[in-house]
Design a protein around this motif. Structure first.
Motif, mmCIF file in Angstrom:
data_model
loop_
_atom_site.group_PDB
_atom_site.id
_atom_site.type_symbol
_atom_site.label_atom_id
_atom_site.label_comp_id
_atom_site.label_asym_id
_atom_site.label_seq_id
_atom_site.Cartn_x
_atom_site.Cartn_y
_atom_site.Cartn_z
ATOM 1 N N ALA A 3 7.746 -2.907 1.708
ATOM 2 C CA ALA A 3 8.900 -1.798 1.592
ATOM 3 C C ALA A 3 8.157 -0.535 1.709
ATOM 4 C CB ALA A 3 9.160 -1.985 0.185
ATOM 5 N N ILE A 4 8.577 0.133 2.613
ATOM 6 C CA ILE A 4 8.291 1.559 3.131
ATOM 7 C C ILE A 4 9.325 2.613 2.745
ATOM 8 C CG2 ILE A 4 7.437 3.122 4.823
ATOM 9 C CD1 ILE A 4 6.729 0.624 6.575
ATOM 10 N N LEU A 5 8.857 3.646 1.803
ATOM 11 C CA LEU A 5 9.987 4.422 1.416
ATOM 12 C C LEU A 5 9.611 5.779 2.398
ATOM 13 C CD1 LEU A 5 10.382 5.739 -2.094
ATOM 14 C CD2 LEU A 5 10.153 7.549 -0.218
ATOM 15 N N HIS A 156 -1.524 5.998 -7.840
ATOM 16 C CA HIS A 156 -2.485 6.374 -6.867
ATOM 17 C C HIS A 156 -2.260 5.872 -5.572
ATOM 18 C CE1 HIS A 156 -5.543 8.198 -9.827
ATOM 19 N NE2 HIS A 156 -4.815 6.876 -10.459
ATOM 20 N N VAL A 157 -2.359 6.575 -4.471
ATOM 21 C CA VAL A 157 -1.997 6.340 -3.200
ATOM 22 C C VAL A 157 -3.360 6.641 -2.343
ATOM 23 C CG1 VAL A 157 0.397 6.932 -3.201
ATOM 24 C CG2 VAL A 157 -1.298 8.699 -2.502
ATOM 25 N N GLN A 158 -3.376 6.024 -1.053
ATOM 26 C CA GLN A 158 -4.580 5.951 -0.182
ATOM 27 C C GLN A 158 -3.815 6.739 0.988
ATOM 28 O OE1 GLN A 158 -6.213 2.345 0.244
ATOM 29 N NE2 GLN A 158 -7.362 2.457 -1.770
ATOM 30 N N LEU A 159 -4.489 7.744 1.642
ATOM 31 C CA LEU A 159 -3.965 8.277 2.825
ATOM 32 C C LEU A 159 -4.213 7.236 4.124
ATOM 33 C CD1 LEU A 159 -2.840 10.558 4.374
ATOM 34 C CD2 LEU A 159 -4.954 11.643 4.801
ATOM 35 N N LEU A 160 -3.065 6.683 4.871
ATOM 36 C CA LEU A 160 -3.201 5.777 5.768
ATOM 37 C C LEU A 160 -3.339 6.763 7.102
ATOM 38 C CD1 LEU A 160 -0.836 3.210 4.785
ATOM 39 C CD2 LEU A 160 -3.270 3.232 4.766
ATOM 40 N N ASP A 161 -2.484 8.077 7.300
ATOM 41 C CA ASP A 161 -2.380 8.644 8.475
ATOM 42 C C ASP A 161 -1.653 9.875 8.342
ATOM 43 O OD1 ASP A 161 -2.511 9.060 11.473
ATOM 44 O OD2 ASP A 161 -0.497 8.085 11.684
ATOM 45 N N ARG A 173 1.197 9.447 5.648
ATOM 46 C CA ARG A 173 1.663 8.206 5.362
ATOM 47 C C ARG A 173 0.585 7.692 4.248
ATOM 48 N NH1 ARG A 173 3.932 3.912 9.606
ATOM 49 N NH2 ARG A 173 4.185 2.220 8.032
ATOM 50 N N TYR A 174 1.006 7.119 3.382
ATOM 51 C CA TYR A 174 0.184 6.550 2.256
ATOM 52 C C TYR A 174 0.574 5.258 1.788
ATOM 53 C CZ TYR A 174 -0.693 11.588 1.134
ATOM 54 O OH TYR A 174 -1.103 12.988 0.980
ATOM 55 N N ALA A 175 -0.450 4.387 1.352
ATOM 56 C CA ALA A 175 -0.425 3.182 0.636
ATOM 57 C C ALA A 175 -0.408 3.320 -0.571
ATOM 58 C CB ALA A 175 -1.531 2.394 1.131
ATOM 59 N N ILE A 176 0.304 2.639 -1.302
ATOM 60 C CA ILE A 176 0.418 2.558 -2.749
ATOM 61 C C ILE A 176 -0.555 1.841 -3.378
ATOM 62 C CG2 ILE A 176 1.813 2.508 -4.866
ATOM 63 C CD1 ILE A 176 4.302 3.849 -3.386
ATOM 64 N N ASP A 177 -1.518 2.328 -4.300
ATOM 65 C CA ASP A 177 -2.598 1.171 -4.982
ATOM 66 C C ASP A 177 -1.573 0.569 -6.008
ATOM 67 O OD1 ASP A 177 -4.281 2.335 -3.307
ATOM 68 O OD2 ASP A 177 -5.243 3.575 -5.015
ATOM 69 N N ARG A 178 -1.804 -0.717 -6.130
ATOM 70 C CA ARG A 178 -1.148 -1.577 -7.002
ATOM 71 C C ARG A 178 -2.391 -2.363 -8.144
ATOM 72 N NH1 ARG A 178 4.647 -3.525 -5.655
ATOM 73 N NH2 ARG A 178 5.272 -2.078 -4.078
#
Length: 178
Positions: A3-5, A156-161, A173-178
């Motif tokens: 799921a991408i917001l 917390h998120v990780q920068l993807l791009d 663009r960030y991935a959400i840490d789970r």
């Protein structure tokens, strides 16, 4: 399913509120169309869907398509007040929207607005990635992302791009840490 917001924010972090005096940036609209096409779907709230019916919001590169830029896509509208909109699927909740798209065989769901829909998906932990297109404008009054409306929680998120889209719009663009 991923799921991408997807959202357009102002340079000071508010949701970019479009109006005739401050129309959405074409670069952001084109980016949305590209992500929706890649996913084959998008999820919106009723008010955002109604605002999308404005012909000024159709991406320029898609205007030649007589069927519209979203022809053939699964469009899911979350609404508690409307039960039927021709050509789209109406659901009552974020989870119902994701379940519908999963049943249709989609690998990715694009969550595209508005603020209430975004905040609900985030607060329920249903988002894997976020895409923020930062528009070159400061806005004094606006809506914000609220991951936890009752507390001051952190996600917390990780920068993807990170890339420029043109016209002063920058995409994060960030991935959400789970």
């Amino acid at each position: 399913m991923k799921a991408i917001l997807w959202a357009t924010l102002t340079a000071n972090g508010n949701y970019a509120q479009s109006s005739p005096e401050n129309p959405p940036k074409q670069e952001a609209l084109n980016d949305f169309a590209a992500h929706a096409k890649a996913a084959g779907n998008f999820i919106v709230g009723r008010r955002t869907f109604e605002a999308m019916q404005d012909p000024n919001r159709v991406p320029q590169e898609e205007e030649a398509n007589t069927d519209g830029p979203f022809a053939g896509m699964d469009i899911v509208v979350i609404s508690s007040s409307i039960h039927d909109i021709p050509g789209v699927t109406v659901v009552r909740s974020p989870q119902e929207a994701l379940n519908y798209l999963r049943q249709k065989g989609h690998q990715t769901a694009l969550i595209s607005g508005g603020a209430d829909v975004h905040n609900t998906f985030l607060s329920q932990g249903l988002v894997d990635e976020v895409i923020f297109n930062v528009a070159p404008v400061l806005e004094g009054k606006g809506l914000n992302l609220l991951i936890d409306q009752n507390n001051y929680g952190y996600m917390h998120v990780q920068l993807l791009d990170c890339k420029p889209l043109g016209g002063g719009v920058v995409q994060l663009r960030y991935a959400i840490d789970r």
